[in-house]
Every structure is written in C-alpha cells, then in structure tokens.
Design an enzyme around this catalytic site. Sequence first.
Site, PDB file in Angstrom:
ATOM      1  N   ASN A  99       0.828  -1.210   0.000  1.00  0.00           N
ATOM      2  CA  ASN A  99       0.000   0.000   0.000  1.00  0.00           C
ATOM      3  C   ASN A  99       0.861   1.257   0.000  1.00  0.00           C
ATOM      4  O   ASN A  99       1.936   1.287   0.578  1.00  0.00           O
ATOM      5  CB  ASN A  99      -0.921   0.008   1.223  1.00  0.00           C
ATOM      6  CG  ASN A  99      -1.879  -1.168   1.190  1.00  0.00           C
ATOM      7  OD1 ASN A  99      -1.993  -1.844   0.163  1.00  0.00           O
ATOM      8  ND2 ASN A  99      -2.546  -1.442   2.289  1.00  0.00           N
ATOM      9  N   ASP A 101      -0.728   4.240   0.799  1.00  0.00           N
ATOM     10  CA  ASP A 101      -1.582   5.263   1.425  1.00  0.00           C
ATOM     11  C   ASP A 101      -1.054   5.819   2.750  1.00  0.00           C
ATOM     12  O   ASP A 101      -1.588   6.806   3.267  1.00  0.00           O
ATOM     13  CB  ASP A 101      -3.014   4.718   1.598  1.00  0.00           C
ATOM     14  CG  ASP A 101      -3.080   3.434   2.419  1.00  0.00           C
ATOM     15  OD1 ASP A 101      -2.213   3.212   3.288  1.00  0.00           O
ATOM     16  OD2 ASP A 101      -4.015   2.636   2.192  1.00  0.00           O
ATOM     17  N   HIS A 116       5.818  -0.581  -2.724  1.00  0.00           N
ATOM     18  CA  HIS A 116       5.365   0.164  -3.902  1.00  0.00           C
ATOM     19  C   HIS A 116       5.452   1.682  -3.719  1.00  0.00           C
ATOM     20  O   HIS A 116       4.859   2.423  -4.491  1.00  0.00           O
ATOM     21  CB  HIS A 116       3.936  -0.252  -4.270  1.00  0.00           C
ATOM     22  CG  HIS A 116       3.844  -1.661  -4.762  1.00  0.00           C
ATOM     23  ND1 HIS A 116       2.656  -2.350  -4.902  1.00  0.00           N
ATOM     24  CD2 HIS A 116       4.811  -2.536  -5.151  1.00  0.00           C
ATOM     25  CE1 HIS A 116       2.903  -3.567  -5.348  1.00  0.00           C
ATOM     26  NE2 HIS A 116       4.198  -3.716  -5.498  1.00  0.00           N
ATOM     27  N   CYS A 124      11.933  14.027  -7.714  1.00  0.00           N
ATOM     28  CA  CYS A 124      12.376  14.864  -8.829  1.00  0.00           C
ATOM     29  C   CYS A 124      12.781  13.958  -9.996  1.00  0.00           C
ATOM     30  O   CYS A 124      13.597  13.051  -9.823  1.00  0.00           O
ATOM     31  CB  CYS A 124      13.545  15.734  -8.372  1.00  0.00           C
ATOM     32  SG  CYS A 124      14.261  16.664  -9.740  1.00  0.00           S
ATOM     33  N   CYS A 145       9.827  20.573  -9.126  1.00  0.00           N
ATOM     34  CA  CYS A 145      10.826  20.437  -8.065  1.00  0.00           C
ATOM     35  C   CYS A 145      11.158  21.812  -7.478  1.00  0.00           C
ATOM     36  O   CYS A 145      11.516  22.734  -8.226  1.00  0.00           O
ATOM     37  CB  CYS A 145      12.088  19.767  -8.604  1.00  0.00           C
ATOM     38  SG  CYS A 145      13.377  19.636  -7.358  1.00  0.00           S
ATOM     39  N   CYS A 148      15.112  22.428  -8.437  1.00  0.00           N
ATOM     40  CA  CYS A 148      15.663  22.629  -9.790  1.00  0.00           C
ATOM     41  C   CYS A 148      14.584  22.922 -10.840  1.00  0.00           C
ATOM     42  O   CYS A 148      14.911  23.153 -12.005  1.00  0.00           O
ATOM     43  CB  CYS A 148      16.481  21.400 -10.204  1.00  0.00           C
ATOM     44  SG  CYS A 148      15.466  19.963 -10.564  1.00  0.00           S
ATOM     45  N   GLY A 185      -5.339  -9.133   3.011  1.00  0.00           N
ATOM     46  CA  GLY A 185      -5.998  -8.202   2.091  1.00  0.00           C
ATOM     47  C   GLY A 185      -5.252  -7.950   0.796  1.00  0.00           C
ATOM     48  O   GLY A 185      -5.237  -6.836   0.297  1.00  0.00           O
ATOM     49  N   ASN A 211      -8.448 -12.848   4.293  1.00  0.00           N
ATOM     50  CA  ASN A 211      -9.032 -12.234   3.094  1.00  0.00           C
ATOM     51  C   ASN A 211     -10.528 -12.532   3.084  1.00  0.00           C
ATOM     52  O   ASN A 211     -10.970 -13.540   3.640  1.00  0.00           O
ATOM     53  CB  ASN A 211      -8.364 -12.802   1.827  1.00  0.00           C
ATOM     54  CG  ASN A 211      -8.511 -11.876   0.627  1.00  0.00           C
ATOM     55  OD1 ASN A 211      -9.607 -11.451   0.266  1.00  0.00           O
ATOM     56  ND2 ASN A 211      -7.389 -11.552  -0.010  1.00  0.00           N
ATOM     57  N   GLU A 213     -12.011 -13.250   0.395  1.00  0.00           N
ATOM     58  CA  GLU A 213     -12.201 -14.317  -0.591  1.00  0.00           C
ATOM     59  C   GLU A 213     -10.896 -15.075  -0.828  1.00  0.00           C
ATOM     60  O   GLU A 213      -9.826 -14.611  -0.421  1.00  0.00           O
ATOM     61  CB  GLU A 213     -12.764 -13.777  -1.903  1.00  0.00           C
ATOM     62  CG  GLU A 213     -12.033 -12.584  -2.443  1.00  0.00           C
ATOM     63  CD  GLU A 213     -12.784 -11.926  -3.603  1.00  0.00           C
ATOM     64  OE1 GLU A 213     -12.129 -11.648  -4.609  1.00  0.00           O
ATOM     65  OE2 GLU A 213     -14.014 -11.708  -3.483  1.00  0.00           O
TER      66      GLU A 213
HETATM   67  P1  OAD Z   1      -6.150  -5.972  -5.036  1.00  0.00           P
HETATM   68  O1  OAD Z   1      -7.220  -4.981  -5.307  1.00  0.00           O
HETATM   69  O2  OAD Z   1      -5.579  -6.727  -6.147  1.00  0.00           O
HETATM   70  O3  OAD Z   1      -6.697  -7.030  -3.975  1.00  0.00           O
HETATM   71  C1  OAD Z   1      -7.373  -6.642  -2.814  1.00  0.00           C
HETATM   72  C2  OAD Z   1      -7.623  -7.885  -2.001  1.00  0.00           C
HETATM   73  O4  OAD Z   1      -8.187  -7.495  -0.775  1.00  0.00           O
HETATM   74  C3  OAD Z   1      -8.597  -8.873  -2.658  1.00  0.00           C
HETATM   75  O5  OAD Z   1      -8.064 -10.185  -2.567  1.00  0.00           O
HETATM   76  C4  OAD Z   1      -9.869  -8.735  -1.806  1.00  0.00           C
HETATM   77  O6  OAD Z   1     -10.573  -9.958  -1.687  1.00  0.00           O
HETATM   78  C5  OAD Z   1      -9.271  -8.349  -0.469  1.00  0.00           C
HETATM   79  N1  OAD Z   1     -10.151  -7.580   0.431  1.00  0.00           N
HETATM   80  C6  OAD Z   1     -11.046  -6.596   0.103  1.00  0.00           C
HETATM   81  N2  OAD Z   1     -11.599  -6.088   1.216  1.00  0.00           N
HETATM   82  C7  OAD Z   1     -11.055  -6.755   2.274  1.00  0.00           C
HETATM   83  C8  OAD Z   1     -11.208  -6.668   3.682  1.00  0.00           C
HETATM   84  N3  OAD Z   1     -12.045  -5.797   4.263  1.00  0.00           N
HETATM   85  N4  OAD Z   1     -10.470  -7.514   4.431  1.00  0.00           N
HETATM   86  C9  OAD Z   1      -9.614  -8.403   3.887  1.00  0.00           C
HETATM   87  N5  OAD Z   1      -9.429  -8.521   2.570  1.00  0.00           N
HETATM   88  C10 OAD Z   1     -10.125  -7.702   1.763  1.00  0.00           C
HETATM   89  O7  OAD Z   1      -5.037  -5.188  -4.184  1.00  0.00           O
HETATM   90  P2  OAD Z   1      -3.523  -5.609  -3.919  1.00  0.00           P
HETATM   91  O8  OAD Z   1      -3.375  -7.056  -3.740  1.00  0.00           O
HETATM   92  O9  OAD Z   1      -3.038  -4.709  -2.850  1.00  0.00           O
HETATM   93  O10 OAD Z   1       0.255  -1.921  -7.399  1.00  0.00           O
HETATM   94  O11 OAD Z   1      -2.871  -5.180  -5.286  1.00  0.00           O
HETATM   95  C11 OAD Z   1      -1.502  -5.309  -5.457  1.00  0.00           C
HETATM   96  C12 OAD Z   1      -0.984  -4.193  -6.309  1.00  0.00           C
HETATM   97  O12 OAD Z   1      -1.727  -4.102  -7.536  1.00  0.00           O
HETATM   98  C13 OAD Z   1      -1.149  -2.809  -5.711  1.00  0.00           C
HETATM   99  O13 OAD Z   1      -0.112  -2.471  -4.800  1.00  0.00           O
HETATM  100  C14 OAD Z   1      -1.093  -1.930  -6.924  1.00  0.00           C
HETATM  101  C15 OAD Z   1      -2.024  -2.711  -7.819  1.00  0.00           C
HETATM  102  O14 OAD Z   1      -1.885  -2.499  -9.174  1.00  0.00           O
HETATM  103  C16 OAD Z   1       0.769  -0.852  -7.977  1.00  0.00           C
HETATM  104  O15 OAD Z   1       0.133   0.182  -8.163  1.00  0.00           O
HETATM  105  C17 OAD Z   1       2.204  -1.015  -8.391  1.00  0.00           C
END
Ligand code: OAD
Length: 244
Positions: A99, A101, A116, A124, A145, A148, A185, A211, A213
């Site tokens: 994440n 955020d 990430h 910059c 920037c 610069c 998650g 998760n 799912e």
């Molecule tokens: P995804 O959106 O691919 O997956 C989110 C996961 O969270 C899914 O498996 C959902 O089932 C699960 N989920 C949703 N709500 C939940 C909750 N309340 N509790 C537990 N699980 C929950 O997100 P990421 O796996 O983080 O990369 O994605 C990986 C990367 O893909 C991100 O860092 C980003 C994206 O493209 C970049 O931007 C480089």
Amino acid sequence: MLEEVIAKLKESKKIIALTGSGVSAESGIPTFRGKNGLWKNFRAEELATPQAFSRNPKLVWEWYNWRREIIILKQPNPAHKVLALWERKFPEFYLVTQNIDGLHQKAGSKRVIELHGNIWQVKCTKEGKIFDNFEVPLKEIPPLCPLCGALLRPNVVWFGESLDQSKLSQAVELITECEIMFVIGTSAIVQPAASLPYFALREGATVVEINIETTPLTSQVNYFLKGKAGEILFELDKKLNSIF
Ligand code: OAD
C-alpha cells in the site's frame, strides 16, 4: 482455528505481515481489483506507467491528486491499529506493505517496508531527490521540483518499473527468517510481492492468510481466515490478550 494461530504466534520470535489494499478497504479506500476496484474504472496503462507519465504528466498527476484527496480524509481501521499494536507487543514484528496510502504509519507502525512507495512522497524526475508532500489539493499540477524546477513524479512504483531492490531484499531476508507470516488483504497476483509468501512456506514458516475471498495463494497456506481484515485481526488480538 484462531486458537491454533494464536498458539503459533505466541511461540514465534520473528513475525511478518504482508498487506495489500484490502487492509485499507474498511477505511473507505478503494482496492484495485474486485467489484468497485480502481482498475475496473480506470486503465492502469493510461495512469500508472512511465509511458503514461511522459505522455501526459498532468493527467497522471490529476489522478494521483484525486487519490490523495480521498486518502487524506481516511483514518486507520482496526486492522491497521492491531498491526501497529503488535509491533509494540512483539520485538521482531515487521510489516511489508504494497500500500502507498501511509495508513499503517498513521496508525503508529514504524517498522514498515513500503514495496510500492508512498503517495505522500514526490520525486524529482531530474535529480531523483525525494520530498514529503502533503499538499491537498496540489497547488500546481503537475508539480515542479522546488530545487531545480524539473517535473516531480509521485514516489510510487508503476507498472513496468522495478521495485527498490534494497527494500525488496530486506523484505525477502526478513521473510525467509520468520516463523509466522500473515498475508492480509491482497489478491496475491502482483509480482514480486505475490511470491513473498512462498519464501516463508519454503523455509517452513506458518503462513496465515486473511481475506474476504480465496486467492491463488489460499490452497498453499497453513491457515485461511476468511473475513474482513479489521474484524479478524481485532478478534485475534482480543484472544491473544486474554491468554498473553
Ligand atoms: P487488489 O485490489 O488486487 O486485492 C485486494 C484484495 O483485498 C482482494 O483479494 C480482496 O478480496 C481483499 N479484500 C477486500 N476487502 C477486504 C477486507 N475488508 N479484508 C480483507 N481482505 C479484503 O489489491 P492488492 O493485492 O493490494 O500496485 O494489489 C496489489 C498491487 O496491484 C497494488 O499495490 C497496486 C495494484 O496495481 C501498484 O500500483 C504497483
């Protein structure tokens, strides 16, 4: 099942949690995939690639500015809070997150490896210098920037870019040494983060997935705890406190 996970957690020295956007879902931040995921409504290749940025930095920055406007208003949820608490409870607890955020840090976590990058940092494009930037909304899009005058970019990893190698090797080292790893998650499909739980499994660590799912990882893990990260972690912490 929760009791078994607690028992393992209690006897473990090195503990890792790998988190993805699902951990911030209960704070109201959209995930990437799934029903209302960001990649359902936006095209990654137009917004999150180096090519997109060189083609249209303004468009890319407008999208990041919009995401910053959402994120700034959000608060850590019980999942972030329990993970921050565990860092204080266990001397060798480390967080590896996909994440950007900053909510783990907002909840109080300090030992965080951000694979990430971070949406609150800008870089910059000429000299590579990284600055904190919490301006919401940005006064100038695209921002320049202060030193610069070159274009700034968000300090995040885009598709087609490599991760910071030192962060990745630090994460791999911690993960290969851990006794228990929580994978929370994440859809467990974006590489190289998706491979990290396999390093732990190969070394005989217990892997616990949380998760709502199943994912491609689920059939490999020792425990799959189905449900919302905030609720499951809150429950685990409650049980942990009653027997700690
Ligand atoms: P995804 O959106 O691919 O997956 C989110 C996961 O969270 C899914 O498996 C959902 O089932 C699960 N989920 C949703 N709500 C939940 C909750 N309340 N509790 C537990 N699980 C929950 O997100 P990421 O796996 O983080 O990369 O994605 C990986 C990367 O893909 C991100 O860092 C980003 C994206 O493209 C970049 O931007 C480089």
